[in-house]
Design a protein around this motif. Structure first.
Motif, PDB file in Angstrom:
ATOM      1  N   PHE A  72      62.265  -6.885 -50.800  1.00 20.26           N
ATOM      2  CA  PHE A  72      62.831  -6.663 -49.472  1.00 20.26           C
ATOM      3  C   PHE A  72      64.114  -7.464 -49.271  1.00 20.26           C
ATOM      4  CE2 PHE A  72      58.526  -5.265 -49.066  1.00 20.26           C
ATOM      5  CZ  PHE A  72      58.573  -4.213 -48.172  1.00 20.26           C
ATOM      6  N   SER A  73      64.335  -8.490 -50.054  1.00 22.52           N
ATOM      7  CA  SER A  73      65.531  -9.308 -49.873  1.00 22.52           C
ATOM      8  C   SER A  73      66.680  -8.865 -50.763  1.00 22.52           C
ATOM      9  CB  SER A  73      65.216 -10.781 -50.166  1.00 22.52           C
ATOM     10  OG  SER A  73      65.151 -11.007 -51.577  1.00 22.52           O
ATOM     11  N   ASN A  74      66.397  -8.062 -51.801  1.00 20.98           N
ATOM     12  CA  ASN A  74      67.465  -7.778 -52.761  1.00 20.98           C
ATOM     13  C   ASN A  74      67.782  -6.293 -52.917  1.00 20.98           C
ATOM     14  OD1 ASN A  74      65.490  -6.778 -54.669  1.00 20.98           O
ATOM     15  ND2 ASN A  74      64.989  -8.904 -55.131  1.00 20.98           N
ATOM     16  N   TYR A  75      67.309  -5.438 -52.006  1.00 17.44           N
ATOM     17  CA  TYR A  75      67.673  -4.026 -52.058  1.00 17.44           C
ATOM     18  C   TYR A  75      69.113  -3.882 -51.577  1.00 17.44           C
ATOM     19  CZ  TYR A  75      67.386   1.028 -51.687  1.00 17.44           C
ATOM     20  OH  TYR A  75      67.607   2.376 -51.852  1.00 17.44           O
ATOM     21  N   SER A  76      69.939  -3.231 -52.364  1.00 19.16           N
ATOM     22  CA  SER A  76      71.386  -3.297 -52.170  1.00 19.16           C
ATOM     23  C   SER A  76      71.851  -2.764 -50.822  1.00 19.16           C
ATOM     24  CB  SER A  76      72.094  -2.537 -53.290  1.00 19.16           C
ATOM     25  OG  SER A  76      71.739  -1.163 -53.266  1.00 19.16           O
ATOM     26  N   GLU A  77      71.371  -1.578 -50.393  1.00 16.56           N
ATOM     27  CA  GLU A  77      71.913  -0.986 -49.175  1.00 16.56           C
ATOM     28  C   GLU A  77      71.627  -1.872 -47.958  1.00 16.56           C
ATOM     29  OE1 GLU A  77      73.451   2.360 -50.305  1.00 16.56           O
ATOM     30  OE2 GLU A  77      73.008   0.822 -51.775  1.00 16.56           O
ATOM     31  N   ALA A  78      70.445  -2.502 -47.933  1.00 13.18           N
ATOM     32  CA  ALA A  78      70.140  -3.418 -46.837  1.00 13.18           C
ATOM     33  C   ALA A  78      71.048  -4.638 -46.887  1.00 13.18           C
ATOM     34  CB  ALA A  78      68.667  -3.837 -46.904  1.00 13.18           C
ATOM     35  N   GLN A  79      71.300  -5.142 -48.092  1.00 11.86           N
ATOM     36  CA  GLN A  79      72.214  -6.280 -48.238  1.00 11.86           C
ATOM     37  C   GLN A  79      73.604  -5.930 -47.701  1.00 11.86           C
ATOM     38  OE1 GLN A  79      72.125  -9.444 -49.394  1.00 11.86           O
ATOM     39  NE2 GLN A  79      69.946  -9.526 -49.852  1.00 11.86           N
ATOM     40  N   TYR A  80      74.109  -4.738 -48.056  1.00 12.18           N
ATOM     41  CA  TYR A  80      75.450  -4.347 -47.606  1.00 12.18           C
ATOM     42  C   TYR A  80      75.540  -4.371 -46.085  1.00 12.18           C
ATOM     43  CZ  TYR A  80      75.690  -2.268 -52.343  1.00 12.18           C
ATOM     44  OH  TYR A  80      75.645  -2.016 -53.689  1.00 12.18           O
ATOM     45  N   GLY A  81      74.560  -3.720 -45.447  1.00 16.61           N
ATOM     46  CA  GLY A  81      74.602  -3.639 -43.988  1.00 16.61           C
ATOM     47  C   GLY A  81      74.443  -4.985 -43.323  1.00 16.61           C
ATOM     48  N   ASN A  82      73.463  -5.775 -43.772  1.00 14.12           N
ATOM     49  CA  ASN A  82      73.217  -7.076 -43.145  1.00 14.12           C
ATOM     50  C   ASN A  82      74.411  -8.009 -43.300  1.00 14.12           C
ATOM     51  OD1 ASN A  82      70.664  -6.224 -42.420  1.00 14.12           O
ATOM     52  ND2 ASN A  82      69.654  -7.161 -44.179  1.00 14.12           N
ATOM     53  N   ARG A  83      75.009  -8.003 -44.472  1.00 13.77           N
ATOM     54  CA  ARG A  83      76.156  -8.881 -44.708  1.00 13.77           C
ATOM     55  C   ARG A  83      77.368  -8.430 -43.893  1.00 13.77           C
ATOM     56  NH1 ARG A  83      75.987 -11.896 -49.899  1.00 13.77           N
ATOM     57  NH2 ARG A  83      73.845 -11.840 -50.643  1.00 13.77           N
ATOM     58  N   THR A  84      77.554  -7.123 -43.757  1.00  8.67           N
ATOM     59  CA  THR A  84      78.676  -6.625 -42.964  1.00  8.67           C
ATOM     60  C   THR A  84      78.538  -7.027 -41.503  1.00  8.67           C
ATOM     61  OG1 THR A  84      78.913  -4.718 -44.433  1.00  8.67           O
ATOM     62  CG2 THR A  84      79.952  -4.568 -42.275  1.00  8.67           C
ATOM     63  N   VAL A  85      77.336  -6.820 -40.945  1.00 13.04           N
ATOM     64  CA  VAL A  85      77.105  -7.179 -39.541  1.00 13.04           C
ATOM     65  C   VAL A  85      77.308  -8.675 -39.331  1.00 13.04           C
ATOM     66  CG1 VAL A  85      75.324  -7.366 -37.760  1.00 13.04           C
ATOM     67  CG2 VAL A  85      75.606  -5.221 -39.039  1.00 13.04           C
ATOM     68  N   ARG A  86      76.817  -9.482 -40.257  1.00 14.40           N
ATOM     69  CA  ARG A  86      76.982 -10.944 -40.131  1.00 14.40           C
ATOM     70  C   ARG A  86      78.462 -11.316 -40.082  1.00 14.40           C
ATOM     71  NH1 ARG A  86      74.254 -14.324 -44.819  1.00 14.40           N
ATOM     72  NH2 ARG A  86      75.916 -13.294 -46.010  1.00 14.40           N
ATOM     73  N   TRP A  87      79.270 -10.673 -40.940  1.00 13.50           N
ATOM     74  CA  TRP A  87      80.701 -10.983 -40.978  1.00 13.50           C
ATOM     75  C   TRP A  87      81.402 -10.530 -39.708  1.00 13.50           C
ATOM     76  CZ3 TRP A  87      85.200  -7.907 -41.219  1.00 13.50           C
ATOM     77  CH2 TRP A  87      86.378  -8.605 -41.536  1.00 13.50           C
ATOM     78  N   ILE A  88      81.085  -9.323 -39.232  1.00 14.89           N
ATOM     79  CA  ILE A  88      81.716  -8.821 -38.005  1.00 14.89           C
ATOM     80  C   ILE A  88      81.402  -9.735 -36.832  1.00 14.89           C
ATOM     81  CG2 ILE A  88      81.693  -6.936 -36.321  1.00 14.89           C
ATOM     82  CD1 ILE A  88      81.336  -4.991 -38.665  1.00 14.89           C
TER      83      ILE A  88
END
Length: 232
Positions: A72-88
């Motif tokens: 659950f922590s290393n699935y790529s599509e979830a990582q992309y979205g979570n990291r993008t939201v954090r940066w925004i």
């Protein structure tokens, strides 16, 4: 040059490991990067130093390792979205607008792996007619093009198992799109919550298509036919 904070997340291009994760650190013109070092992106990245993270306005990249024990922590599509939201959220909180964020996804690229939380739904996908989702049955599906290039003229017929595999592949590709939907919703919700929806554009594009059994070729995207060359 116009004062934008720029960031890129996810799958960028086929040679991104050499481009991003070498001492040369060719990350300009982006201020911020978070992605995999592996070729072509991927659905899971659990090995050592397989993610690269470049802080805003920093010349040095940092290699990360995700927790290999937790899918659950290393699935790529979830990582992309979570990291993008954090940066925004960070950019808006620091009043560093305007910003540009590019998000490149692995899905629905082969070989497809739906997220663990979408797999049961994916396996049971049905169309509007109530039947399981299938690979497109257009006129070229399993067609013997005997007057075409030898690659097609000599292609053996797809048997029942091969066709079933193509249909499952089609459902798996849809399954990865559930994660992309989640990612889009997460980014859109964050933009609304931050009060910047009325001054933010969301633009979408796609890779070109695949053939899935057309001309008896199981799955690829390197043929000069509509299935491959058109952008969905």
């Amino acid at each position: 040059k116009a004062g934008y904070q720029t960031a890129i997340f996810g799958k960028i291009h086929n040679d991104q490991g050499r481009w991003l994760c070498t001492p040369e650190n060719h990350t300009e013109p982006f201020d911020h990067i978070e992605t995999e070092c592996g070729p072509c992106g991927g659905y899971y990245r659990t090995g050592p130093d397989e993610w690269v993270h470049k802080e805003t306005h920093d010349d040095v990249t940092v290699l990360e390792t995700l927790d290999p024990a937790d899918p659950f922590s290393n699935y790529s599509e979830a990582q992309y979205g979570n990291r993008t939201v954090r940066w925004i959220r960070k950019i808006v909180a620091a009043k560093q607008e305007p910003f540009f964020a590019f998000i490149g996804t692995s899905g629905p690229h082969l070989g497809v792996i739906p997220a663990p939380w979408h797999r049961e739904m994916t396996a049971n996908l049905k169309g509007s007619d109530g039947q399981p989702i299938q690979a497109p049955r257009n006129p070229a599906f399993n067609y013997h093009a005997k007057d075409h290039h030898p690659l097609l003229a000599t292609a053996p017929i797809l048997d029942e198992k091969a066709i079933a595999d193509e249909d499952m592949l089609m459902r798996d590709r849809w399954g990865t799109l559930f994660s992309i939907d989640d990612m889009v919703v997460g980014v859109a919700d964050a933009i609304k919550e931050l009060g910047i929806a009325d001054r933010t554009y969301m633009l979408f594009t796609s890779d070109h298509g695949y053939h899935l059994g057309q001309f008896r070729i199981p799955d690829e995207k390197m043929m000069p036919y509509d299935t491959d060359i058109r952008v969905p």
